[in-house]
Structure formats: structure tokens, C-alpha cells
Design a protein around this motif. Sequence first.
Motif, short mmCIF file in Angstrom:
data_model
loop_
_atom_site.label_atom_id
_atom_site.label_comp_id
_atom_site.label_asym_id
_atom_site.label_seq_id
_atom_site.Cartn_x
_atom_site.Cartn_y
_atom_site.Cartn_z
N CYS A 1 87.28 47.91 28.32
CA CYS A 1 86.08 47.41 27.66
C CYS A 1 84.86 48.21 28.13
O CYS A 1 84.73 48.51 29.32
N PHE A 2 84.01 48.56 27.19
CA PHE A 2 82.77 49.27 27.53
C PHE A 2 81.94 48.40 28.46
O PHE A 2 81.84 47.19 28.28
N VAL A 3 81.34 49.03 29.47
CA VAL A 3 80.71 48.29 30.56
C VAL A 3 79.66 47.27 30.11
O VAL A 3 79.60 46.17 30.65
N THR A 4 78.85 47.61 29.12
CA THR A 4 77.80 46.67 28.74
C THR A 4 78.32 45.52 27.89
O THR A 4 77.70 44.46 27.83
N LEU A 5 79.45 45.71 27.24
CA LEU A 5 80.04 44.64 26.43
C LEU A 5 80.85 43.66 27.28
O LEU A 5 80.98 42.49 26.92
N ALA A 6 81.38 44.15 28.39
CA ALA A 6 82.33 43.36 29.17
C ALA A 6 81.82 41.97 29.59
O ALA A 6 82.57 40.99 29.46
N PHE B 1 82.86 42.79 15.07
CA PHE B 1 81.58 42.23 14.64
C PHE B 1 80.51 43.30 14.80
O PHE B 1 80.80 44.40 15.28
N THR B 2 79.30 43.01 14.38
CA THR B 2 78.21 43.98 14.49
C THR B 2 77.02 43.36 15.21
O THR B 2 76.84 42.14 15.20
N MET B 3 76.22 44.22 15.82
CA MET B 3 74.98 43.80 16.47
C MET B 3 73.90 44.83 16.18
O MET B 3 74.17 46.03 16.20
N ARG B 4 72.69 44.34 15.92
CA ARG B 4 71.58 45.23 15.59
C ARG B 4 70.82 45.62 16.85
O ARG B 4 70.47 44.76 17.66
N PRO B 5 70.56 46.91 17.04
CA PRO B 5 69.78 47.34 18.21
C PRO B 5 68.39 46.69 18.21
O PRO B 5 67.83 46.37 17.15
N GLY C 1 62.13 43.81 33.20
CA GLY C 1 61.57 42.53 33.63
C GLY C 1 60.40 42.68 34.58
O GLY C 1 59.46 41.87 34.57
N ARG C 2 60.42 43.73 35.38
CA ARG C 2 59.32 43.98 36.32
C ARG C 2 58.17 44.78 35.69
O ARG C 2 57.23 45.17 36.37
N GLY C 3 58.29 45.05 34.40
CA GLY C 3 57.20 45.73 33.71
C GLY C 3 57.18 47.22 33.92
O GLY C 3 56.14 47.87 33.72
N LEU C 4 58.33 47.80 34.29
CA LEU C 4 58.38 49.24 34.56
C LEU C 4 58.70 50.07 33.33
O LEU C 4 58.84 51.28 33.42
N GLY C 5 58.83 49.42 32.20
CA GLY C 5 59.11 50.16 30.97
C GLY C 5 59.74 49.26 29.92
O GLY C 5 59.92 48.06 30.13
N TRP C 6 60.05 49.86 28.77
CA TRP C 6 60.72 49.18 27.67
C TRP C 6 62.08 49.85 27.47
O TRP C 6 62.32 50.94 27.96
N SER C 7 62.95 49.19 26.75
CA SER C 7 64.28 49.77 26.57
C SER C 7 64.81 49.45 25.17
O SER C 7 64.39 48.48 24.53
N ILE C 8 65.73 50.29 24.70
CA ILE C 8 66.49 50.03 23.48
C ILE C 8 67.90 49.62 23.89
O ILE C 8 68.60 50.38 24.57
N LEU C 9 68.32 48.42 23.49
CA LEU C 9 69.64 47.91 23.84
C LEU C 9 70.29 47.32 22.59
O LEU C 9 69.62 47.10 21.58
N VAL C 10 71.58 47.07 22.69
CA VAL C 10 72.31 46.48 21.56
C VAL C 10 72.77 45.08 21.89
O VAL C 10 72.67 44.17 21.07
N GLN C 11 73.28 44.88 23.10
CA GLN C 11 73.73 43.56 23.51
C GLN C 11 72.60 42.54 23.46
O GLN C 11 71.45 42.85 23.80
N ARG C 12 72.93 41.30 23.08
CA ARG C 12 71.94 40.22 23.02
C ARG C 12 72.44 39.03 23.84
O ARG C 12 72.91 38.04 23.28
N PRO C 13 72.34 39.11 25.15
CA PRO C 13 72.81 37.99 25.98
C PRO C 13 71.96 36.74 25.76
O PRO C 13 70.78 36.82 25.41
#
Length: 316
Positions: free
Chosen positions: A108-113, A172-176, A242-254
Motif C-alpha cells: 500500500c502506498f504510504v499516504t493511503l495506508a 474510488f477517487t479523491m480530488r486533490p 499546522g504550525r503555519g510553515l507553509g501550504w500543501s497540495i494533498l489528496v488524502q482527506r482524513p
Amino acid sequence: MAELMSPAPRFSLRQLAYFVAVAEAGTISEAAQRLHISQPAVSLALNDLERALRVQLCVRRKSHGITLTPTGTQVLRRARRLLRQAEDLEGEAGAGEGTLTGVLSLGCFVTLAPTVLPPLLQGFSALHPGLTVDFSEDTQDVLQRRLLSGELDLAVIYDMDVLPEMERAELFTMRPHVLLPAGHPLAGRSSVSLHELAPEPMVLLDAAPSSHHALGLCHDFGVVPQVGYRPTSYEVARALVGRGLGWSILVQRPSNDRTYEGFRVVITEIAEPVRAEAVLLAWPHAVRLNRRSEEFLHYCRATAPPTGVRPDSARA
């Protein structure tokens, strides 16, 4: 007239198993320890297998372990598959109809696991208590190499940078989306343009293919991100945001909107027309799925998306 029988192979499954153990351990001594037998027994089995196949499978260097020859690498791939098929035959012959036994090797891909694996393992194991699911987490390039080498039966991956040798089934699909710290000026908006975030530091999840995907999205819309951090862990990426050090593009929606430290992060939709990304169950074209793999595929299709996973239709 009596039927002519095919000649029996000159090698045994035990010899193949010892060879696979040596290849995976890297040394004959380590393989012997794992197999709980003597080193001479492993060496003899390896010698007999090479003699039966009339090839050199590995180069043995004293104090430096073994190195597979090109032929040895090819034989290793086929040996793993033969051993799996033998295990399938033994399990099906000894089990009742509908009963699954043995081991299913799942990647399993690490971020999906964290969100995909637990519900699948729990539900599938409840249906098939006699089966063991042996899973591992890694990046997609490593998982695909392990699929092709015969180390894994199946892998849960994104439909990104998938090798042409792979068969795939969409689950299934998830939107970035963009992940922002709760105190960010744009965090209260339903969507945000990547152009608005371009001047600010970006937290780039550097686990293939996540990094290629995020940078590719930026490139598609003419955005040049200012990458400030390159964490290889999904949770570290969330923690930095979370600490305000930047923004990110992710796909997972925990479901949890807090980092490990308790800082709140906000999922915000991307204003640009980004496509939803598919989550796949993958395996090599050249491999015929065994019964364990087929049943797992059917279960995934029947239950996807797993509990706790937010598909692209969900909105934070």
C-alpha cells in the motif's frame, strides 16, 4: 495405450524455497537462520538447484554475501510465483469450499495506508479468518518493482506513474486539495487559487508520486511554487502546515483535522479545474491472480471506499 507422462522436474520446491530465502537474506548464513536449518544444507540445495537448471544463480563472495546473476534475478521472480502456486494448491486441496488459507502479500502506498488498510484488513479478515494478510507500506515505484519481482500479490496505489506492465482495478477517487493552517487568511474560503498561494512557502510531500503530482498541478496552471520544506511523511507535512510553515497540495482527506501536536488544519478546494485521482488495486499483467487475490479484489470493489476514507464527493 498408456498415456505418456511429462517428465518430472530435476529440482524441488524445497530447493526453490531455499534459493528465495538466500536471495532475500543476502547471505547463506542469514538464510539458514531464517529457515532454522544448517548452512551446509542451504549451500547444498543451492548447488543442486544450479546443477538442475544448468545455470549460475548467484556469485558467492566470502564475507560479502551473495549477488544474483542476471539469470538468477529472472529465476527468483519465477520461483516466487511457483511457490505461491504450490501454496495455493495445498490450501485449496486441504480447505473446504469457500475457505481461504495461506498468506496474501499486500502493498500500500504510504499516504493511503493509515486510512485505507485498517478497514480493508478488518473486514476481509473477518470474512476469511484462516487467511493471513501480510502487508507493507512504501512508495509507488518500490511497490511496483516488488509486484513485478513476485514479492507482492497486490498493491493499493494511486493512478499516477503506473507502469504499463500493471493491470489495475479502480476502487474510488479523491480530488486533490490545498491544506492550510487554521489561522491562514484564506482558510475560511471554500476554494482558493494556486496563484494566490504561489508567493508563500510550499510544503511538498516528497514521496513518489505525490511530489510529481503536486508540482505537475502547479505547472499545469502556470504556478511556480516556492518549496520551503520537503517532508517524506504525510503526517510531517500536515504538522508543518499546522504550525503555519507553509501550504500543501494533498489528496488524502482524513477525518481528523488536527495534527499530532493538536494544531488545526483546513482542507480547502482548489479553484482551478483539477481532476479527481483514482485509487487502484494493481498487479502485473503477466500474473494470473490466485484465489486469495481474486477474493480480496472482489471485497475491495464491493466495499470501496473503505470506512474513514473521504472520496472526491466528500467535502471538508
